[in-house]
Design a protein around this motif. Structure first.
Motif, short mmCIF file in Angstrom:
data_model
loop_
_atom_site.label_atom_id
_atom_site.label_comp_id
_atom_site.label_asym_id
_atom_site.label_seq_id
_atom_site.Cartn_x
_atom_site.Cartn_y
_atom_site.Cartn_z
N ILE A 428 0.83 -1.21 0.00
CA ILE A 428 0.00 0.00 0.00
C ILE A 428 0.86 1.26 0.00
O ILE A 428 0.61 2.20 -0.76
CB ILE A 428 -0.94 0.00 1.22
N GLU A 429 1.90 1.27 0.81
CA GLU A 429 2.73 2.48 0.92
C GLU A 429 3.38 2.86 -0.41
O GLU A 429 3.29 4.03 -0.83
CB GLU A 429 3.79 2.28 2.02
N PRO A 430 4.01 1.93 -1.14
CA PRO A 430 4.58 2.32 -2.44
C PRO A 430 3.52 2.72 -3.47
O PRO A 430 3.78 3.57 -4.33
CB PRO A 430 5.36 1.08 -2.88
N ILE A 431 2.34 2.13 -3.38
CA ILE A 431 1.26 2.53 -4.31
C ILE A 431 0.86 3.98 -4.05
O ILE A 431 0.73 4.78 -4.98
CB ILE A 431 0.05 1.59 -4.15
N LEU A 432 0.68 4.33 -2.78
CA LEU A 432 0.33 5.71 -2.43
C LEU A 432 1.44 6.67 -2.84
O LEU A 432 1.18 7.76 -3.37
CB LEU A 432 0.08 5.81 -0.92
N LYS A 433 2.67 6.25 -2.61
CA LYS A 433 3.80 7.10 -2.95
C LYS A 433 3.85 7.36 -4.45
O LYS A 433 4.09 8.50 -4.89
CB LYS A 433 5.09 6.42 -2.49
N GLN A 434 3.57 6.32 -5.24
CA GLN A 434 3.60 6.50 -6.69
C GLN A 434 2.47 7.41 -7.16
O GLN A 434 2.66 8.27 -8.03
CB GLN A 434 3.51 5.13 -7.36
N GLU A 437 3.29 11.22 -4.98
CA GLU A 437 4.56 11.85 -5.28
C GLU A 437 4.96 11.69 -6.74
O GLU A 437 5.80 12.44 -7.26
CB GLU A 437 5.64 11.29 -4.36
N GLY A 438 4.34 10.72 -7.40
CA GLY A 438 4.65 10.51 -8.81
C GLY A 438 3.77 11.31 -9.74
O GLY A 438 3.89 11.20 -10.97
N VAL A 478 5.32 14.59 2.78
CA VAL A 478 5.31 14.62 1.31
C VAL A 478 5.34 16.07 0.85
O VAL A 478 4.41 16.84 1.11
CB VAL A 478 4.07 13.89 0.76
N ARG A 479 6.38 16.44 0.11
CA ARG A 479 6.61 17.84 -0.23
C ARG A 479 5.61 18.40 -1.23
O ARG A 479 5.30 19.59 -1.21
CB ARG A 479 8.02 18.00 -0.81
N ASN A 480 5.10 17.59 -2.15
CA ASN A 480 4.19 18.15 -3.15
C ASN A 480 2.73 18.12 -2.72
O ASN A 480 1.84 18.45 -3.51
CB ASN A 480 4.34 17.42 -4.50
N VAL A 481 2.47 17.72 -1.47
CA VAL A 481 1.11 17.85 -0.93
C VAL A 481 0.91 19.31 -0.54
O VAL A 481 1.56 19.81 0.38
CB VAL A 481 0.88 16.91 0.27
N LEU A 482 0.03 19.98 -1.26
CA LEU A 482 -0.19 21.41 -1.06
C LEU A 482 -0.91 21.66 0.26
O LEU A 482 -0.55 22.55 1.03
CB LEU A 482 -0.99 21.97 -2.23
N GLU A 483 -1.96 20.90 0.50
CA GLU A 483 -2.70 21.00 1.76
C GLU A 483 -3.65 19.83 1.89
O GLU A 483 -3.82 19.02 0.96
CB GLU A 483 -3.45 22.32 1.86
#
Length: 596
Positions: A428-434, A437-438, A478-483
């Protein structure tokens, strides 16, 4: 009914006819002689400052007061008799008759006290603290009538229809209260209640029970001090002037020789005039936090509107130049505003087993790419954008046996927007990351592929983010999460409620059809649909308010009290500001117990 028939009916009511011997049935309906009626009229117009003994000293005055009830309306008019004015002699000088017309209540003039500043009040006088008078609507009246009555209990309004006799008293030194307590006679406060009741058709009263004593206080027991006269205030300015000129403690109010029991009672009285001071401060702090939350929810929903192209970013120059804002939102046409930052909305819903909340069973993810809806008309409630929502439903393979049945009806096999995927929890974690963040976007200027901003959407964010931590995914890092956006709070802001609603309730409010809730994939889709619907509904409501304000000369008190005064509304020059990244600290590992 004839006299004889009337007498027979009276005898039938009793077992002994002898009690009616000598009774004249004609006397009960007789009109008094004209000379006595004239005396009634003269007595009824006696001045108010005549004492009761003078009014009713003669033997024939009492029957005259009673006999006026037997006169017809025409006969009262003939002799100039007023029932209200005759009854007026039957009450004490300062008592306010109930059910009097509003105009009479508003024109009351109190008798002079005959006291100079600093003179002690009479023994047995009944008082209420001024702070309780002004706080009466907030502390002792329900929400509906409290908001209606509040405008009548400001210092200015309290002086518009009557004057106030102000008294003061000092607390014992050991209570560490430097300022004098300002008191007013209880009958004057009761008069205000009567006037407000007549004006608003309410039934406001002095609170019964344990609070009644706070509005009916008497002093002076056991040689303890009694309140001293400060003066009569006729308006807000004179009130403030008198309070500012309050004399210091009087030498005759020495309590050094007062018995301890009497001193304790005196301290208790003073404490009751200033009661709830700590709870009031705590209440004020809670209210400040509540207002701040309301404003934050409003800012969030405005930013969502900007990301969807429903609202434009306001720059300082536009405010200064008075640039006109759109007066309407035509949902049948594409919006004229480009979605800000080309945001991708990503909603997440996590289901856990009800008998062990650490056991994650499903994860649902839904996305809405704002670049795809830029040229699409929103439609009613934004539903034209719903087909652009894409969803995935993951079932945790090793926990798929755990299905909720006790508190909610789980339906992991009923994903309505595609096919469910069985994965191990570690995947689950790599799926969310992709997915998060991808997420990338090609820059139209330089053609470079860049990481795009993502807005995470939840319904009750704190709960789902806690579950994501169990899956080793930390959104705050996660840096690209705006809010982070919470549709539960968006809905609370729309309906102005401090009570949160379930996802089903929000969907019902927005008339969005749904089925098979508590399937994580379905819930993620419906959460995004709710976000769009809430943003559209609030934008329409705001524009309607702008149009209505154009014809208003003032803000209605109820709107101020429950709107601007509680942080539920703001003006069009406020566009929501910069993205709120406070979630990074709120949901950090150091604050796992914090509530969103």
């Amino acid at each position: 009914m004839e006299d004889n028939d009337h007498l027979r009916s009276l005898k039938a009511l009793t077992a002994d006819d002898a009690v009616w011997e000598g009774f004249n049935p004609s006397a009960w309906r007789a009109i008094p002689p004209e000379d006595k009626v004239v005396k009634i009229a003269e007595s009824s117009f006696a001045t108010q400052d005549q004492n009761e003994a003078a009014d009713y000293a003669s033997d024939d005055s009492a029957p005259m007061v009673l006999n006026h009830h037997k006169l017809t309306k025409a006969e009262r008019a003939k002799y100039g008799i007023s029932v209200d004015r005759t009854r007026q002699h039957l009450v004490e000088d300062q008592e306010i008759p109930r059910n009097r017309p509003l105009e009479k209540l508003e024109k009351v003039k109190w008798k002079q006290t005959g006291l100079a500043m600093g003179d002690v009040s009479s023994e047995g006088d009944v008082f209420v603290a001024w702070r309780l008078v002004t706080s009466y609507p907030d502390m002792f009246v329900g929400k509906v009538n409290g908001s209606r009555a509040a405008p009548f209990f400001t210092v200015k309004a309290l002086h518009q229809k009557c004057d106030w006799d102000l008294y003061y008293i000092y607390a014992p030194p050991q209570m560490n209260i430097d300022k004098a307590v300002i008191l007013v006679p209880t009958y004057q406060f009761q008069h205000v209640l009567d006037a407000v009741n007549a004006k608003l058709d309410t039934q406001l009263t002095i609170p019964p029970g344990r609070n009644e004593g706070r509005f009916k206080m008497t002093f002076g027991f056991g040689n303890t001090p009694r309140p001293r006269f400060l003066g009569r205030s006729s308006n807000g300015a004179s009130f403030r002037k008198l309070v500012k000129s309050t004399p210091g403690p009087h030498q005759d109010d020495d309590i050094s020789k007062v018995a301890q029991a009497d001193l304790d009672n005196f301290q208790h009285l003073i404490a009751r005039t200033r009661a709830d001071r700590k709870s009031r401060k705590r209440s004020d702090r809670n209210r400040s936090k509540r207002i701040a939350s309301h404003k934050a929810w409003g800012q969030s929903i405005k930013r969502v509107q900007r990301y969807l192209g429903l609202r434009q970013r306001v720059v300082a120059a536009e405010i200064a130049d008075g640039v006109d804002k759109p007066a309407v939102l035509d949902l049948s046409e594409p919006t004229s505003v480009k979605p800000e930052n080309s945001v991708m909305f990503l909603a997440v819903d996590v289901e856990a087993w009800e008998q062990n909340q650490n056991l994650v069973t499903e994860v649902g993810i839904a996305t809405l790419d704002t670049t795809e809806i830029q040229n699409i008309a929103p439609g009613n409630g934004g539903q034209n954008w719903f087909p652009y929502i894409r969803a995935r439903h993951f079932r945790v393979k090793e926990n798929s046996w755990a299905v909720n049945r006790r508190y909610v009806h789980g339906c992991p096999e009923r994903f309505s927007f595609g096919r469910s995927e069985f994965v191990r929890q570690a995947q689950i974690e790599p799926i969310l990351k992709q997915l998060v963040e991808g997420a990338t976007l090609t820059d139209p200027v330089d053609g470079m592929t860049k990481q795009r901003p993502v807005v995470l959407v939840f319904h009750e964010a704190a709960s789902d983010i806690k579950y994501l931590k169990l899956l080793a995914y930390h959104v705050e890092a996660v840096r690209n999460v705006l809010e982070v956006v919470d549709t539960r709070m968006m809905h609370q802001y729309l309906v102005r409620s401090n009570d949160s609603a379930s996802l089903a309730s929000v969907l019902n409010h927005l008339s969005i059809p749904y089925r098979h809730l508590h399937n994580a994939g379905n819930d993620a889709v419906y959460t995004l649909q709710a976000m769009v619907g809430l943003a559209v509904a609030k934008r329409l409501k705001s524009l309607e308010k702008v149009a209505a304000k154009a014809t208003q000369t003032h803000i209605p008190y109820n709107e101020f009290k429950h709107g601007e005064g509680e942080g539920w509304t703001s003006n069009e020059d406020d566009d929501g500001g910069d993205p709120d990244d406070s979630f990074r600290s709120v949901f950090s590992s150091e604050n796992e117990g914090a509530i969103w």
